[in-house]
Motif scaffolding. Structure first.
Motif, PDB file in Angstrom:
ATOM      1  N   SER A  44      99.938 -49.536  16.186  1.00  0.00           N
ATOM      2  CA  SER A  44     101.339 -49.296  16.490  1.00  0.00           C
ATOM      3  C   SER A  44     101.423 -48.929  17.962  1.00  0.00           C
ATOM      4  CB  SER A  44     101.872 -48.151  15.624  1.00  0.00           C
ATOM      5  OG  SER A  44     103.186 -47.827  15.992  1.00  0.00           O
ATOM      6  N   GLN A 103      94.117 -55.911   5.175  1.00  0.00           N
ATOM      7  CA  GLN A 103      94.465 -55.256   3.912  1.00  0.00           C
ATOM      8  C   GLN A 103      94.415 -56.226   2.727  1.00  0.00           C
ATOM      9  OE1 GLN A 103      94.943 -51.979   3.682  1.00  0.00           O
ATOM     10  NE2 GLN A 103      94.624 -51.749   5.890  1.00  0.00           N
ATOM     11  N   ASP A 112     104.395 -38.028  10.592  1.00  0.00           N
ATOM     12  CA  ASP A 112     103.560 -38.051   9.389  1.00  0.00           C
ATOM     13  C   ASP A 112     103.628 -36.699   8.676  1.00  0.00           C
ATOM     14  OD1 ASP A 112     102.876 -40.610  10.105  1.00  0.00           O
ATOM     15  OD2 ASP A 112     100.969 -40.036  11.029  1.00  0.00           O
ATOM     16  N   THR A 114     101.118 -35.597   5.917  1.00  0.00           N
ATOM     17  CA  THR A 114     100.008 -35.457   4.986  1.00  0.00           C
ATOM     18  C   THR A 114     100.078 -34.076   4.341  1.00  0.00           C
ATOM     19  OG1 THR A 114      98.668 -36.884   6.395  1.00  0.00           O
ATOM     20  CG2 THR A 114      97.509 -35.575   4.754  1.00  0.00           C
ATOM     21  N   TYR A 125     110.803 -40.851   8.131  1.00  0.00           N
ATOM     22  CA  TYR A 125     109.932 -41.889   8.671  1.00  0.00           C
ATOM     23  C   TYR A 125     108.562 -41.295   8.970  1.00  0.00           C
ATOM     24  CZ  TYR A 125     114.190 -44.610   9.513  1.00  0.00           C
ATOM     25  OH  TYR A 125     115.372 -45.295   9.368  1.00  0.00           O
ATOM     26  N   GLY A 126     107.528 -41.770   8.272  1.00  0.00           N
ATOM     27  CA  GLY A 126     106.183 -41.280   8.543  1.00  0.00           C
ATOM     28  C   GLY A 126     105.220 -41.638   7.433  1.00  0.00           C
ATOM     29  N   ASP A 127     103.943 -41.624   7.755  1.00  0.00           N
ATOM     30  CA  ASP A 127     102.898 -41.906   6.774  1.00  0.00           C
ATOM     31  C   ASP A 127     102.496 -40.623   6.062  1.00  0.00           C
ATOM     32  OD1 ASP A 127     102.891 -44.565   7.550  1.00  0.00           O
ATOM     33  OD2 ASP A 127     101.356 -44.246   9.080  1.00  0.00           O
ATOM     34  N   SER A 128     102.100 -40.754   4.785  1.00  0.00           N
ATOM     35  CA  SER A 128     101.747 -39.583   4.002  1.00  0.00           C
ATOM     36  C   SER A 128     100.957 -39.985   2.768  1.00  0.00           C
ATOM     37  CB  SER A 128     103.017 -38.830   3.576  1.00  0.00           C
ATOM     38  OG  SER A 128     102.712 -37.720   2.761  1.00  0.00           O
ATOM     39  N   ASP A 129     100.266 -38.994   2.185  1.00  0.00           N
ATOM     40  CA  ASP A 129      99.648 -39.201   0.885  1.00  0.00           C
ATOM     41  C   ASP A 129     100.623 -38.875  -0.243  1.00  0.00           C
ATOM     42  OD1 ASP A 129      99.700 -36.536   1.577  1.00  0.00           O
ATOM     43  OD2 ASP A 129      97.840 -36.036   0.543  1.00  0.00           O
ATOM     44  N   LYS A 151     104.109 -39.475  -2.331  1.00  0.00           N
ATOM     45  CA  LYS A 151     104.931 -40.628  -2.664  1.00  0.00           C
ATOM     46  C   LYS A 151     106.351 -40.145  -2.943  1.00  0.00           C
ATOM     47  CE  LYS A 151     101.411 -43.389  -2.396  1.00  0.00           C
ATOM     48  NZ  LYS A 151     101.277 -44.308  -1.228  1.00  0.00           N
ATOM     49  N   PRO A 184     107.748 -45.800   5.933  1.00  0.00           N
ATOM     50  CA  PRO A 184     106.571 -45.528   6.768  1.00  0.00           C
ATOM     51  C   PRO A 184     107.015 -45.482   8.221  1.00  0.00           C
ATOM     52  CG  PRO A 184     106.600 -47.822   6.091  1.00  0.00           C
ATOM     53  CD  PRO A 184     107.728 -47.164   5.360  1.00  0.00           C
ATOM     54  N   ARG A 185     106.057 -45.374   9.121  1.00  0.00           N
ATOM     55  CA  ARG A 185     106.407 -45.348  10.546  1.00  0.00           C
ATOM     56  C   ARG A 185     107.197 -46.588  10.943  1.00  0.00           C
ATOM     57  NH1 ARG A 185     101.607 -43.209  14.450  1.00  0.00           N
ATOM     58  NH2 ARG A 185     100.997 -41.331  13.327  1.00  0.00           N
TER      59      ARG A 185
END
Length: 383
Positions: free
Chosen positions: A47, A79, A237, A239, A264-268, A270, A281-282
């Protein structure tokens, strides 16, 4: 003044660490310094930040590639091959559990001084993360690099980094960190609470240590919004080990009749989107920020660090809610109140809901915080 700035990430990477480093580079360059900036090769899978015109006036030096680093990067973008994804994840877990540094360590140990146009600099600045950026200076010094001053610019520390995944105990990490710190003339931390703890852990070097807040790159004065519903944005993010977003999410669900929320962000975690809470997501953050009435920063659940997002948001004219958490909460309240810029509340659903309702009625207008701009911070860091 000639300055060598080292950060073992691609200069295009859209990470808080590289954004912080670029803000420093811009401030130094605009003050008249000549900058050589050493980074690792570009990775098309990353990114990316938007292009910055000031980089045209900086000499970007890219290290040689590393086979292991390149392989991990390529596999990360692949992926579709489930087998490779599984093997990559296993490899990453083994690496991070058994090694203190990431795989840029091998680049740092093999860097050649022939990459540099000169052998002497007035100032050398190594900027982490990754922490291997500091190792580069030691590698180059053995090959003849000289300088007037070496400044280590730290994001997360090593021994007390709450994201550290290694199996090694804290006293081993502290020993490794001490070996890094010993060669620096100045050690700069981006949190006053990290500074305080590092001075306690490493009293021998406490007089070399200094706190300088993170700079924002651009002032952003957005037009006044005219939304039918109050728009809230969380950008970053989350996490679960580092940041607890659930109370904020639950508070927004309780306010759904009145608000429209973008996360907006990545995480474990849901988190599910609802009619008025949109989880992504981002990506597309800048577009959402334009229409937001309120931006939210959630502090870490533990540790001494302050998310860089807080300082980046301070460069806007948006209302900013800081959700306090962690064992240093009381000290952080006093620190943040000094800016006269942020709304504050505790990280529980009731407190967040009440504070958002208060903010919705508040007619105050804010401006970017001048003392956090890149040019001001760059001067503070090298002073």
């Amino acid at each position: 003044m000639n300055i060598l700035l080292i950060s073992l990430s691609p200069i295009e990477a859209n990470t808080s660490s590289m954004i912080r480093t670029l803000a420093l580079a811009r401030g130094l360059q605009e003050s008249g310094a000549k900058i050589d900036c050493m980074v690792i090769p570009y990775n098309i899978l990353l990114s990316q930040t938007k292009e910055n015109e000031f980089l045209q006036n900086i000499n970007v030096i890219r290290t040689d590639s590393n086979a292991v680093y390149d392989r991990v990067a390529v596999d990360q973008g692949n992926q579709k091959n489930i087998g490779k994804v599984i093997l990559r994840n296993i490899f990453r877990k083994i690496w991070h559990s058994t090694f203190v540094y990431d795989n840029t360590y091998m680049i740092a140990k093999k860097i050649s001084i022939h990459k540099l146009p000169v052998r002497h600099y007035d100032i050398v600045i190594s900027s982490s993360d990754p922490k291997s950026s500091h190792i580069v200076v030691k590698t180059l010094k053995r090959q003849g690099l000289s300088y007037g001053k070496w400044i280590q610019y730290w994001g997360d520390p090593l021994a007390i980094d709450i994201t550290q995944k290694t199996i090694w105990p804290k006293f081993i990490l502290k020993h490794i960190e001490k070996k890094l710190l010993c060669g620096a003339d100045k050690i700069v931390y981006v949190s006053p609470f990290t500074l305080k703890e590092q001075q306690r852990l490493f009293p021998k070097y406490k007089d070399r240590m200094k706190f300088v807040p993170i700079a924002y790159m651009e002032e952003e004065n957005f037009p006044q919004t005219s939304n039918d519903r109050f728009v809230i944005g969380y950008y970053g993010d989350y996490t679960s080990k580092v940041r607890n977003l659930l109370p904020f999410y639950e508070a927004c669900k309780a306010l759904e009749e009145n608000v429209d929320v973008g996360i907006y962000g990545d995480s474990d975690l849901k988190l599910s989107s609802t009619e008025h809470i949109h989880v992504f997501p981002r990506g597309m953050v800048e577009e959402h920020k334009k229409i937001a009435d309120l931006c939210v920063c959630v502090m870490n659940t533990s540790g001494t660090q302050i998310p860089g997002k807080l300082y980046h948001l301070a460069g806007t004219n948006k209302k900013i809610l800081v959700v306090l958490d962690g064992e240093n909460m009381n000290e952080m309240v006093e620190y943040l109140k000094g800016f006269h810029r942020f709304y504050l509340c505790k990280n529980n659903t009731v407190s967040i809901k009440q504070k958002i309702l208060e903010i919705m009625k508040d007619q105050r207008v804010f401006q970017p915080k001048r003392e956090l701009k890149y040019d001001y911070i760059a001067k503070e860091l090298i002073r």
